[in-house]
Design a protein around this motif. Structure first.
Motif, mmCIF file in Angstrom:
data_model
loop_
_atom_site.group_PDB
_atom_site.id
_atom_site.type_symbol
_atom_site.label_atom_id
_atom_site.label_comp_id
_atom_site.label_asym_id
_atom_site.label_seq_id
_atom_site.Cartn_x
_atom_site.Cartn_y
_atom_site.Cartn_z
ATOM 1 N N GLU A 39 0.645 -1.168 0.274
ATOM 2 C CA GLU A 39 0.062 -0.063 -0.010
ATOM 3 C C GLU A 39 0.791 1.072 -0.317
ATOM 4 N N PRO A 40 1.573 1.417 0.601
ATOM 5 C CA PRO A 40 2.952 2.773 0.191
ATOM 6 C C PRO A 40 3.160 2.990 -1.047
ATOM 7 N N LEU A 41 3.825 1.680 -1.836
ATOM 8 C CA LEU A 41 3.953 2.061 -2.605
ATOM 9 C C LEU A 41 2.395 2.756 -3.980
ATOM 10 N N TYR A 42 1.467 1.849 -3.617
ATOM 11 C CA TYR A 42 0.088 2.181 -4.469
ATOM 12 C C TYR A 42 0.050 4.067 -3.949
ATOM 13 N N PHE A 43 0.241 4.166 -2.633
ATOM 14 C CA PHE A 43 -0.152 5.746 -2.142
ATOM 15 C C PHE A 43 1.039 6.332 -3.116
ATOM 16 N N ARG A 44 2.621 6.167 -3.019
ATOM 17 C CA ARG A 44 3.335 7.271 -3.710
ATOM 18 C C ARG A 44 2.621 7.062 -5.224
ATOM 19 N N LEU A 45 2.648 5.994 -6.354
ATOM 20 C CA LEU A 45 2.230 5.882 -7.683
ATOM 21 C C LEU A 45 1.024 6.459 -8.201
ATOM 22 N N GLY A 46 -0.528 6.385 -7.258
ATOM 23 C CA GLY A 46 -1.398 6.405 -7.254
ATOM 24 C C GLY A 46 -1.247 8.096 -7.154
ATOM 25 N N LEU A 47 -0.582 8.910 -6.874
ATOM 26 C CA LEU A 47 -0.538 10.327 -6.071
ATOM 27 C C LEU A 47 -0.188 10.999 -7.273
ATOM 28 N N ASP A 48 1.334 10.220 -7.800
ATOM 29 C CA ASP A 48 2.294 11.057 -8.943
ATOM 30 C C ASP A 48 1.399 10.762 -10.203
ATOM 31 N N HIS A 49 0.941 9.453 -10.410
ATOM 32 C CA HIS A 49 0.500 9.912 -11.808
ATOM 33 C C HIS A 49 -0.834 10.840 -11.560
ATOM 34 N N TRP A 50 -1.904 11.117 -11.048
ATOM 35 C CA TRP A 50 -2.193 11.778 -11.357
ATOM 36 C C TRP A 50 -2.121 13.327 -11.059
ATOM 37 N N ARG A 51 -0.468 13.642 -11.029
ATOM 38 C CA ARG A 51 0.357 14.411 -10.296
ATOM 39 C C ARG A 51 1.011 15.040 -12.035
ATOM 40 N N ASN A 52 1.507 13.915 -12.706
ATOM 41 C CA ASN A 52 2.498 14.287 -13.413
ATOM 42 C C ASN A 52 1.476 13.609 -14.934
ATOM 43 N N GLY A 53 0.463 12.558 -14.910
ATOM 44 C CA GLY A 53 0.295 11.629 -16.112
ATOM 45 C C GLY A 53 1.538 10.821 -16.236
ATOM 46 N N LEU A 54 2.643 10.761 -15.580
ATOM 47 C CA LEU A 54 3.478 8.956 -15.652
ATOM 48 C C LEU A 54 3.130 8.107 -16.060
ATOM 49 N N ILE A 55 3.464 7.615 -16.975
ATOM 50 C CA ILE A 55 2.657 5.461 -16.586
ATOM 51 C C ILE A 55 3.581 4.730 -16.321
ATOM 52 N N GLN A 56 4.955 5.454 -16.523
ATOM 53 C CA GLN A 56 6.352 3.875 -16.707
ATOM 54 C C GLN A 56 6.646 3.781 -15.278
#
Length: 545
Positions: A39-56
Motif C-alpha cells: 500500500e505505501p507504494l500504491y500511495f506514492r504511485l497513485g498520487l504521482d500518476h494524478w500529478r504528472n500523468g506518467l505511467i512508467q
C-alpha cells in the motif's frame, strides 16, 4: 403493492443491508490496521500518476493503473483543495484510510454483479443468497479493506462475465464490442484478468453449446475462437489506451540493441530502439507480470519453506482459508441434488482453481478472489435449484450466519483467517504467511499491546513498509543485514522485541541471507506474548530462557 413491486423492495433492502454492513466492517477495519506491504507504494504511485500523468513508474512494478487511480483520486482532490502537496511521511497515517475507502466503489460493484449473476442462474432468491454468501466472507472482507487491486479486478471480471453470458446471442455490438471493452477495463485493473477472462468465457460458451447440442461440432468453436480474437484485441486496445504512454524510448531496448554483433540487424535494431518512442505503455505492465510469474517465487506452506514454487500451493491454501461453510455446502447440495451444481459459475470456479497450479507467484490467496466470488454465486444458484429440501435452504442461511460470525469475531484483522479444520486464526502462520496472515498490517494492535503494558519502547523487526513503524512507542529494529561478527543476543539484550510472523514463518526468511541466524535465534525461544501478527520476546533480564 403488487407482488413484483414487493419483491423488488425486498431485494433492494436485502442488497442494501449486506452492502452497508460489509462497508461499515471494511471502513472501520481500515482505520485500525497499518499498511500492507504494497500500500505505501500504491500511495506514492497513485498520487504521482494524478500529478504528472506518467505511467512508467507503475509499469516498472507491473501495477495496472485503474484501481490505483480510483483509490488515489480523493487524495489528489484533497491536495488540490488545500493548495499544497500531500507529504508521504507526514500525511500517510490519515491518508491511508482515505486511499482504502476508494476500494468501496469496486466492492459495491462486485456485490451488485454478484446479485445479477446469481439472479440469472438461480432467480431472484439465487441472487440474494449469492450476495449474502460473499458479503460476509472473511477473505473477501479482508481484501476489500485494503487499497490493492484484488477486489477491483474481481469486480471488473464479474461485470465482464455477466455481460458476456447475457449477450451471447445478441447483436454483434453487444456480443463483441461490449465484452471487449469490459475485458480491457478488467486488464487495466490487474494483469491477471488477461488469463482469467477468457477461461471463464470458455466455460460459458461450452455450457451454451452443450445446451444447444453443439458441444462437439467444429463450426461453433471456430466461430467462437474468431470472436475471442476480436474481444481480445479490442480489450488490449482499451487497456493500452487507458494506461496511456509516456512517449519515451526504452533504455533497456537500446542497451540490448548495442550488444548485437555489427551488421544490418545491429544497425536496424539500434535505430529502431533510439527512435521508437512508445514507452512506457500498458503492454509493459502485462509483460512485467508474465515475467514475474515465469521467474516464480519462494513458497511457504504447512510450516515448510520451498526455494521454488510448488504446484499444489493455491489449492491447498484455498482449503485452509475458505470457510467451512463453503466446503460443507457443495457436499450437501451434491447429496441432495447433484445436477443443481451444474452451472457455469461453479464450473468456472473449479476450472480457475485447477488453473492456479500454474501460478508461480505464491504469496497469497488474494489471487483467487474471483474463485471465491464465482463459488458464492454458483452455490447460491445451486441451493435454489435444489431447494425442494427445506433443510438445504436452512443450511445455506446457517452458512451465511457462520460467515458473518467468523468475520465479526476476527475484526479488524480478517486477513489472518483460517478455518477450524486447521486450528483457526491463531495458527494460520503455521500453514501460510505473507498476505495470508501477516502482510505488515498489525502495527496498531502491537502499539495497543505496548500501551496496555505501559511500555515506553518496543523494538520491532518488521515485515512491512508502513512509515509509522517508528511512531511511539515502537522503534524499528533492522536485523536483515547484521554487522559482521554481531550476535543477535547482544543486539536484543535489555529490550522487548516484537518480530513479524512472516519473517519467522515464511519463505522470505530464505532471502534474508545473514538474518537466518536471527530467525533461528527467535524460533528457539518461547515468546512472552503475541498479537495477531507479532511474536513478542522479553530480553530485559535474560536471553537464555
Amino acid at each position: 403493492m403488487t407482488d413484483s413491486r414487493r419483491e423488488n423492495v425486498i431485494t433492494c433492502v436485502w442488497w442494501l443491508f449486506f452492502c452497508v454492513t460489509s462497508t461499515v466492517w471494511c471502513l472501520l477495519a481500515a482505520q485500525n490496521l497499518s499498511a500492507t506491504f504494497d500500500e505505501p507504494l500504491y500511495f506514492r504511485l497513485g498520487l504521482d500518476h494524478w500529478r504528472n500523468g506518467l505511467i512508467q513508474p507503475m509499469m516498472r512494478f507491473g501495477a495496472m493503473p485503474l484501481s490505483i487511480d480510483v483509490q488515489a483520486l480523493p487524495l489528489y482532490l484533497i491536495e488540490k483543495w488545500q493548495g499544497f502537496p500531500i507529504d508521504f511521511e507526514r500525511d500517510f497515517a490519515w491518508g491511508l484510510p482515505v486511499l482504502r475507502a476508494g476500494t468501496m466503489w469496486f466492492w459495491w460493484l462486485l456485490l451488485f454483479y454478484t446479485f445479477r449473476i446469481g439472479q440469472s442462474l438461480g432467480g431472484v432468491n439465487g441472487g440474494r443468497l449469492a450476495v449474502a454468501l460473499i458479503a460476509w466472507e472473511p477473505n473477501m472482507l479482508a481484501h476489500a479493506t485494503f487499497a490493492t487491486a484484488d477486489v477491483a479486478v474481481t469486480a471488473c471480471l464479474m461485470v465482464l462475465w455477466f455481460e458476456y453470458a447475457r449477450n451471447r446471442t445478441s447483436h454483434w455490438g453487444w456480443r463483441l464490442i461490449l465484452p471487449g471493452v469490459l475485458y480491457g477495463v478488467a486488464m487495466s485493473a490487474k494483469a491477471s484478468a488477461l488469463a482469467y477472462g477468457p477461461i471463464v468465457m470458455l466455460v460459458i460458451e461450452a455450457l451454451r453449446l452443450r445446451q444447444n447440442g453443439e458441444l462437439f461440432r467444429k463450426a461453433p468453436w471456430i466461430a467462437w475462437f474468431r470472436e475471442m480474437i476480436v474481444i481480445g484485441c479490442l480489450g488490449l486496445l482499451i487497456m493500452v489506451l487507458y494506461c496511456g504512454c509516456d512517449w519515451n524510448v526504452e533504455p533497456s531496448f537500446i542497451e540490448w540493441a548495442m550488444t548485437l554483433p555489427p551488421g544490418p540487424l545491429h544497425d536496424v535494431m539500434l535505430w529502431l530502439s533510439q527512435n521508437l518512442m512508445i514507452f512506457s505503455n500498458g503492454y509493459e505492465g502485462l509483460v512485467q507480470q508474465v515475467k514475474h510469474n515465469i521467474r516464480g517465487h519462494d513458497a511457504y506452506l504447512f510450516g515448510r519453506e520451498y526455494y521454488r514454487s510448488i504446484w499444489y500451493y493455491f489449492p491447498a491454501a484455498f482449503v485452509v482459508k475458505v470457510t467451512l461453510g463453503f466446503l460443507i455446502l457443495p457436499i450437501a447440495i451434491a447429496i441432495s441434488r447433484r445436477q443443481a451444481l451444474w452451472n457455469w459459475a461453479l464450473l468456472a470456479a473449479v476450472l480457475l482453481l485447477l488453473y492456479s497450479v500454474t501460478f508461480r507467484v505464491q504469496i497469497g490467496i488474494r489471487f483467487l478472489l474471483p474463485v471465491f466470488a464465482l463459488m458464492a454465486v454458483g452455490l447460491g444458484a445451486a441451493v435454489i435449484h435444489a431447494s425442494h429440501k427445506k433443510s438445504l435452504c436452512a443450511l445455506a442461511l446457517f452458512v451465511v450466519a457462520w460467515n458473518g460470525w467468523s468475520a465479526l469475531s476476527i475484526w479488524p484483522n480478517a486477513i489472518t483467517f483460517s478455518n477450524e479444520l486447521f486450528g483457526g486464526n491463531s495458527r494460520t502462520h503455521l500453514h501460510l504467511s505473507d498476505s495470508n496472515c501477516d502482510w505488515g498490517q498489525g502495527l496498531p494492535e502491537l502499539r495497543q499491546w505496548a500501551e496496555n503494558h505501559k511500555l515506553s519502547e518496543v523494538d520491532v523487526w518488521y515485515f512491512g513498509t508502513d512509515p509509522t513503524v517508528n511512531n511511539f512507542p515502537l522503534r524499528e529494529l533492522v536485523l536483515h543485514h547484521p554487522q559482521p561478527g554481531q550476535k543477535v543476543a547482544e543486539v536484543v539484550q535489555g529490550r522487548i522485541v516484537a518480530v513479524s510472523l512472516t519473517l519467522l514463518y515464511g519463505s522470505y526468511s530464505m532471502g534474508l541471507g545473514e538474518a537466518g541466524e536471527a530467525i533461528e535465534f527467535f524460533k528457539s525461544l518461547s515468546p512472552l506474548d503475541r498479537t495477531s501478527t507479532f511474536l513478542i520476546y522479553d530480553f530485559r533480564e535474560s536471553t537464555s530462557r
